[in-house]
Structures are given as C-alpha cells and as structure tokens.
Write an enzyme that holds these catalytic residues in place. Structure first.
Site, PDB file in Angstrom:
ATOM      1  N   ASP A  20      -6.758  -2.944  -7.827  1.00 46.94           N
ATOM      2  CA  ASP A  20      -7.349  -3.543  -6.625  1.00 46.94           C
ATOM      3  C   ASP A  20      -7.607  -5.024  -6.841  1.00 46.94           C
ATOM      4  OD1 ASP A  20      -8.415  -2.607  -3.847  1.00 46.94           O
ATOM      5  OD2 ASP A  20      -9.797  -4.136  -4.574  1.00 46.94           O
ATOM      6  N   ARG A  32      -7.471  11.553  -5.380  1.00 46.32           N
ATOM      7  CA  ARG A  32      -8.722  10.941  -4.899  1.00 46.32           C
ATOM      8  C   ARG A  32      -9.863  11.945  -4.768  1.00 46.32           C
ATOM      9  NH1 ARG A  32     -11.975   8.243  -3.913  1.00 46.32           N
ATOM     10  NH2 ARG A  32     -12.055   6.902  -2.091  1.00 46.32           N
ATOM     11  N   ARG A  72       0.819  -1.220   0.000  1.00 46.44           N
ATOM     12  CA  ARG A  72       0.000   0.000   0.000  1.00 46.44           C
ATOM     13  C   ARG A  72       0.849   1.264   0.000  1.00 46.44           C
ATOM     14  NH1 ARG A  72      -5.572  -1.001   1.721  1.00 46.44           N
ATOM     15  NH2 ARG A  72      -6.072  -2.615   0.235  1.00 46.44           N
ATOM     16  N   ARG A 114      -3.924   6.210   1.071  1.00 49.68           N
ATOM     17  CA  ARG A 114      -4.509   7.409   1.678  1.00 49.68           C
ATOM     18  C   ARG A 114      -3.596   8.159   2.638  1.00 49.68           C
ATOM     19  NH1 ARG A 114      -9.729   4.429   3.649  1.00 49.68           N
ATOM     20  NH2 ARG A 114      -8.107   2.859   3.702  1.00 49.68           N
ATOM     21  N   TYR A 129     -14.283 -12.751  -0.556  1.00 48.40           N
ATOM     22  CA  TYR A 129     -14.946 -11.476  -0.868  1.00 48.40           C
ATOM     23  C   TYR A 129     -16.212 -11.676  -1.695  1.00 48.40           C
ATOM     24  CZ  TYR A 129     -11.447  -8.316   1.036  1.00 48.40           C
ATOM     25  OH  TYR A 129     -10.640  -7.620   1.885  1.00 48.40           O
TER      26      TYR A 129
HETATM   27  O1  CP3 Z   1       0.101   0.847  -3.425  1.00 43.62           O
HETATM   28  C1  CP3 Z   1      -0.474  -0.242  -3.469  1.00 43.62           C
HETATM   29  O2  CP3 Z   1      -0.378  -1.109  -2.578  1.00 43.62           O
HETATM   30  C2  CP3 Z   1      -1.257  -0.595  -4.729  1.00 43.62           C
HETATM   31  C3  CP3 Z   1      -2.655  -0.531  -4.671  1.00 43.62           C
HETATM   32  C4  CP3 Z   1      -3.532  -1.558  -3.999  1.00 43.62           C
HETATM   33  C5  CP3 Z   1      -4.868  -1.259  -3.656  1.00 43.62           C
HETATM   34  N1  CP3 Z   1      -5.461  -2.418  -3.247  1.00 43.62           N
HETATM   35  C6  CP3 Z   1      -5.529   0.055  -3.783  1.00 43.62           C
HETATM   36  C7  CP3 Z   1      -6.506   0.400  -2.742  1.00 43.62           C
HETATM   37  C8  CP3 Z   1      -3.312  -2.912  -3.719  1.00 43.62           C
HETATM   38  C9  CP3 Z   1      -2.053  -3.753  -3.842  1.00 43.62           C
HETATM   39  C10 CP3 Z   1      -4.560  -3.434  -3.247  1.00 43.62           C
HETATM   40  C11 CP3 Z   1      -4.765  -4.862  -2.919  1.00 43.62           C
HETATM   41  C12 CP3 Z   1      -5.932  -5.206  -2.114  1.00 43.62           C
HETATM   42  N2  CP3 Z   1      -7.207  -4.776  -2.245  1.00 43.62           N
HETATM   43  C13 CP3 Z   1      -5.925  -6.176  -1.089  1.00 43.62           C
HETATM   44  C14 CP3 Z   1      -4.743  -7.008  -0.694  1.00 43.62           C
HETATM   45  C15 CP3 Z   1      -3.803  -6.248   0.121  1.00 43.62           C
HETATM   46  C16 CP3 Z   1      -4.000  -6.382   1.579  1.00 43.62           C
HETATM   47  O3  CP3 Z   1      -4.198  -5.339   2.199  1.00 43.62           O
HETATM   48  O4  CP3 Z   1      -3.893  -7.499   2.093  1.00 43.62           O
HETATM   49  C17 CP3 Z   1      -7.216  -6.266  -0.572  1.00 43.62           C
HETATM   50  C18 CP3 Z   1      -7.656  -7.157   0.575  1.00 43.62           C
HETATM   51  C19 CP3 Z   1      -8.027  -5.389  -1.325  1.00 43.62           C
HETATM   52  C20 CP3 Z   1      -9.471  -5.134  -1.182  1.00 43.62           C
HETATM   53  C21 CP3 Z   1      -9.666  -3.791  -0.629  1.00 43.62           C
HETATM   54  N3  CP3 Z   1      -9.501  -2.632  -1.349  1.00 43.62           N
HETATM   55  C22 CP3 Z   1     -10.031  -3.442   0.684  1.00 43.62           C
HETATM   56  C23 CP3 Z   1     -10.291  -4.423   1.814  1.00 43.62           C
HETATM   57  C24 CP3 Z   1     -10.099  -2.043   0.721  1.00 43.62           C
HETATM   58  C25 CP3 Z   1     -10.530  -1.175   1.861  1.00 43.62           C
HETATM   59  C26 CP3 Z   1      -9.445  -1.105   2.874  1.00 43.62           C
HETATM   60  C27 CP3 Z   1      -9.245   0.289   3.372  1.00 43.62           C
HETATM   61  O5  CP3 Z   1      -8.115   0.555   3.764  1.00 43.62           O
HETATM   62  O6  CP3 Z   1     -10.201   1.077   3.366  1.00 43.62           O
HETATM   63  C28 CP3 Z   1      -9.724  -1.541  -0.542  1.00 43.62           C
HETATM   64  C29 CP3 Z   1      -9.634  -0.138  -0.929  1.00 43.62           C
HETATM   65  C30 CP3 Z   1      -8.331   0.327  -1.474  1.00 43.62           C
HETATM   66  N4  CP3 Z   1      -7.632  -0.316  -2.459  1.00 43.62           N
HETATM   67  C31 CP3 Z   1      -7.613   1.510  -1.104  1.00 43.62           C
HETATM   68  C32 CP3 Z   1      -6.476   1.556  -1.915  1.00 43.62           C
HETATM   69  C33 CP3 Z   1      -5.442   2.639  -1.937  1.00 43.62           C
HETATM   70  C34 CP3 Z   1      -8.019   2.534  -0.044  1.00 43.62           C
HETATM   71  C35 CP3 Z   1      -9.305   3.190  -0.289  1.00 43.62           C
HETATM   72  C36 CP3 Z   1      -9.392   4.437  -1.153  1.00 43.62           C
HETATM   73  O7  CP3 Z   1      -8.443   5.015  -1.701  1.00 43.62           O
HETATM   74  O8  CP3 Z   1     -10.530   4.869  -1.221  1.00 43.62           O
END
Ligand code: CP3
Length: 366
Positions: A90, A54, A41, A45, A172
């Site tokens: 994602d 965003r 990540r 954010r 999911y």
């Molecule tokens: O920089 C990076 O890591 C690349 C981008 C990335 C995102 N999602 C963007 C994102 C990566 C590698 C992911 C993978 C992802 N997505 C995972 C596996 C990683 C892990 O944490 O184990 C999972 C479980 C998801 C599904 C997902 N997407 C969830 C559970 C959430 C909400 C979590 C939260 O922090 O709110 C997301 C949203 C998400 N995907 C965000 C980002 C930057 C944050 C929300 C946003 O910007 O609105």
C-alpha cells in the site's frame, strides 16, 4: 537486480531485445508483438480469492507478510492472464518507519490519527528507518522467483514495484483521511514553505530507499502513484510538486528501471507531468487516449485508459470500448493497456478476464 533490470544496462542494448518482457519493452517504447495489459488494483476486493484471504488477515497483515502478499499478487496475475504483476502493498506503508501511525477503517480508507500540520511535526518525521520497509522487497523476491521463467507464450511476466509520489503521500499525512479539497495540504503548502520543502525532501529520501529495495530484488519497473495530483492547478503543481517528483523519478531511473508516473484527473497536467522525466505517463479515463498522448508528447509512453466502470457493461460495449482505446493508441510503440484507475469492488471477474482476451486478440502488432 532483476533479469530485466540487468538487460536495461546501457552497455548491453541488444540484451533488452532478447531478455525483456513485452511489458518492459513497451515501457521503453520498443517494438512488441502485442500491446501488454495489466490492471490497477488487479488484486483487490472484487476478486473472491482475495476476499478469502482477507477473511483471515487485515490489509496491513497481508502487506507485511511476504508469503501472503506474494500469494495474493501471483494469484491475481495468473487468474487474469495479464502481462505484469504489481506487488501487493500500500501507498501508506512508509508512514510507519517515518513515525506516523495510521489505520485502514472499513469503508473509509486510511486514517492518520495525528495529522502533520506544523514545522515541528515535519521535523519529527524520521527518515533513518526506511530499511524497516524491507518486507515489501521480500514479497517481490518471492514473486520474482515464481515468475522467473517464460510463460506459455514465451514472454516473461513483468514485475511492478511501486511507491507514492511526494505530493500524494503528503496529502495523506496532512489531511485526516481521504480528502476532496485538500484544504489543510494547501494551507501548509502556501503558508509554510520551510515545512513543505522539508516534508517533501523527507518523503523523497524515504521513497528513494524504498524503491531501491524493490529494484534490488527484482522489480522490473517502478510505478509512482500521484493519485491526487490532479487536485492541483498547473501553477501549484509546478511550484509545490514538480521538482521533488522529478528528483524521485530521476533517482529511480538511475537504478536502471523504467518509471511509470500515474495520477487521476490530470488532463490539464499531462505536459507538466512529462517534465518529471518518467518513461510512461498513466492516463485516467476522462481524457481520450490519443489526446492524452498528444499532451504528453513524443518520446514518452502512455498507460491506460479504459474507464473502470466499463467493466460492468455488456459484451458489445466492452468490445467497443477496448477497441476504441487500442485504436486511439494506433499501434504506436509505448502503449500499455490498463484502466484509467483501479478496479472497483463488485466488478465481475469474468469481465476483467474478457478485457485481457480482447487486448490479446485486437492488440497484436505486425
Ligand atoms: O493490485 C494492486 O493494485 C496492488 C495493491 C495496492 C493496494 N493499494 C492495496 C489495497 C496498490 C497498488 C495500492 C496503492 C494505493 N493505496 C493508492 C494508489 C492507487 C490509487 O488508487 O490511485 C492509494 C491512494 C492507496 C491508499 C489506499 N489504500 C486507499 C485510499 C484505500 C482505500 C480505498 C478503498 O478502495 O477502500 C486503500 C486500501 C487498499 N489498498 C485496498 C487494497 C486492495 C482495499 C481495502 C482492503 O482490502 O481492505
């Protein structure tokens, strides 16, 4: 294929030494000048540049617009000075071409509106539209073009493509949103072997195509996220998860790139996760790195595993913790420095940058 992927071809082993980045070399347990570092990540954010983007775009818009996804990916990697860039995308993107609607709800994470809980619903999932995911490959293409040449230190930045593992994606699809106990997932797993097998087969089929698209345009490494596999007992992981994950890992390795396989809360699963054949296992922060590596076993790299909450700590603690992780790795080939899970919102950017500096200072190899 990427410059690094070409270098991995078995016919040209020496090209690996000359052409690869230290990140790719570490994934293959080859000698490196210093431990490579990147963060789960790293574009997220906590970073003001990401939040500025965003403000005008939803998460899915960013993922589906290659210009913006590439910009977000590049900005994070350059701001932090890390050795690899993970493509901004994602885990849930493959749901759309499979015919499953979802959305991201602020503060709650992803929500699937009609969870998949019957054989009939599994049968209805499509596997013939994975080409629609090609926008992720377009983003990678742009990132790869940007980072094609060597950086100031002579090293080429590694480019990481990724996808979910079948179990984590299935969870999911089956739960409504993020879950704690995975009751519905386990119910389907235990009670309907036909539906479960078909679901896992369909996911593997789509994920192989998705990974292939990414490798073809320049992903040097594929990371497979099995974020929630740690919810399973070893016996259930073995029975309901391992074979499909192994198949996915094997198919991606055949594409000529190393595979990093990551999960959270996996201390008891590590030796079994190793059986997938992944080149590198990602460790969370709960297990000391040396013990985690021992469980993974010889002949496999590890990635990790600083506690992401350490990034809120003062300088002396930060220094101590980074050194502890490096000391536990003890300069062995095949260590990639990372966090044990993603950077959380609110993390001070300067502390993330400080960790990169500390790894660069203390992670040098003779
Ligand atoms: O920089 C990076 O890591 C690349 C981008 C990335 C995102 N999602 C963007 C994102 C990566 C590698 C992911 C993978 C992802 N997505 C995972 C596996 C990683 C892990 O944490 O184990 C999972 C479980 C998801 C599904 C997902 N997407 C969830 C559970 C959430 C909400 C979590 C939260 O922090 O709110 C997301 C949203 C998400 N995907 C965000 C980002 C930057 C944050 C929300 C946003 O910007 O609105």
């Amino acid at each position: 294929m990427s410059h690094n992927a070409i270098a991995l071809s078995l016919e040209e082993p020496s090209a690996v030494t000359l052409g690869s980045s230290r990140f790719v070399r570490a994934c293959l347990r080859q000698p490196v000048d210093r431990t490579p570092v990147w963060f789960l990540r790293q574009a997220g954010r906590y970073m003001p540049e990401y939040m500025a983007v965003r403000k005008h775009h939803s998460l899915l818009d960013i993922c589906r617009t290659p210009e913006i996804a590439a910009e977000v990916t590049i900005t994070a990697a350059e701001r932090l000075g890390v050795d690899a860039a993970i493509i901004f995308a994602d885990l849930l993107l493959p749901f759309t071409p499979m015919g499953l609607d979802f959305e991201f709800v602020a503060g709650e994470g992803p929500i699937v509106h009609t969870p998949v809980r019957s054989l009939e619903q599994v049968r209805a999932l499509r596997t013939d539209r994975a080409d629609e995911l090609n926008y992720v490959a377009r983003s990678i293409e742009k990132v790869a073009a940007h980072f094609a040449g060597p950086r100031a230190d002579g090293d080429v930045l590694g480019i990481i493509g990724f996808c979910g593992a079948p179990f984590t994606l299935a969870s999911y699809m089956i739960e409504v949103g993020s879950s704690r106990n995975y009751i519905e997932t386990n119910k389907l797993m235990y009670s309907d072997g036909v539906a479960w097998s078909l679901l896992m087969d369909k996911l593997v089929s789509v994920l192989v195509t998705f990974a292939q698209q990414q490798v073809e345009v320049g992903a040097d490494v594929i990371q497979i996220f099995d974020s929630w596999a740690g919810a399973l007992s070893v016996a259930d992981y073995r029975q309901y998860c391992l074979a499909w994950t192994k198949q996915l890992v094997g198919r991606v390795k055949e594409m000529g790139v190393p595979v990093i396989y990551f999960g959270v809360d996996t201390a008891s699963l590590l030796s079994t996760m190793r059986e997938t054949g992944a080149d590198v296992i990602g460790l969370d922060w709960r297990v000391p790195l040396d013990l985690g590596w021992k469980a993974v076993g010889e002949g496999c790299g590890v990635q990790g595993n600083l506690d992401p909450i350490t990034l809120f700590a003062p300088e002396d603690v930060l220094q101590r913790r980074v050194r502890e992780v490096l000391d536990e790795a003890a300069g062995r080939q095949g260590h990639i420095f990372n966090l044990g899970h993603g950077i959380v919102p609110g993390t001070p950017v300067e502390n993330v940058i400080r960790v990169v500096e500390l790894v660069k200072e203390h992670g040098r190899h003779e």
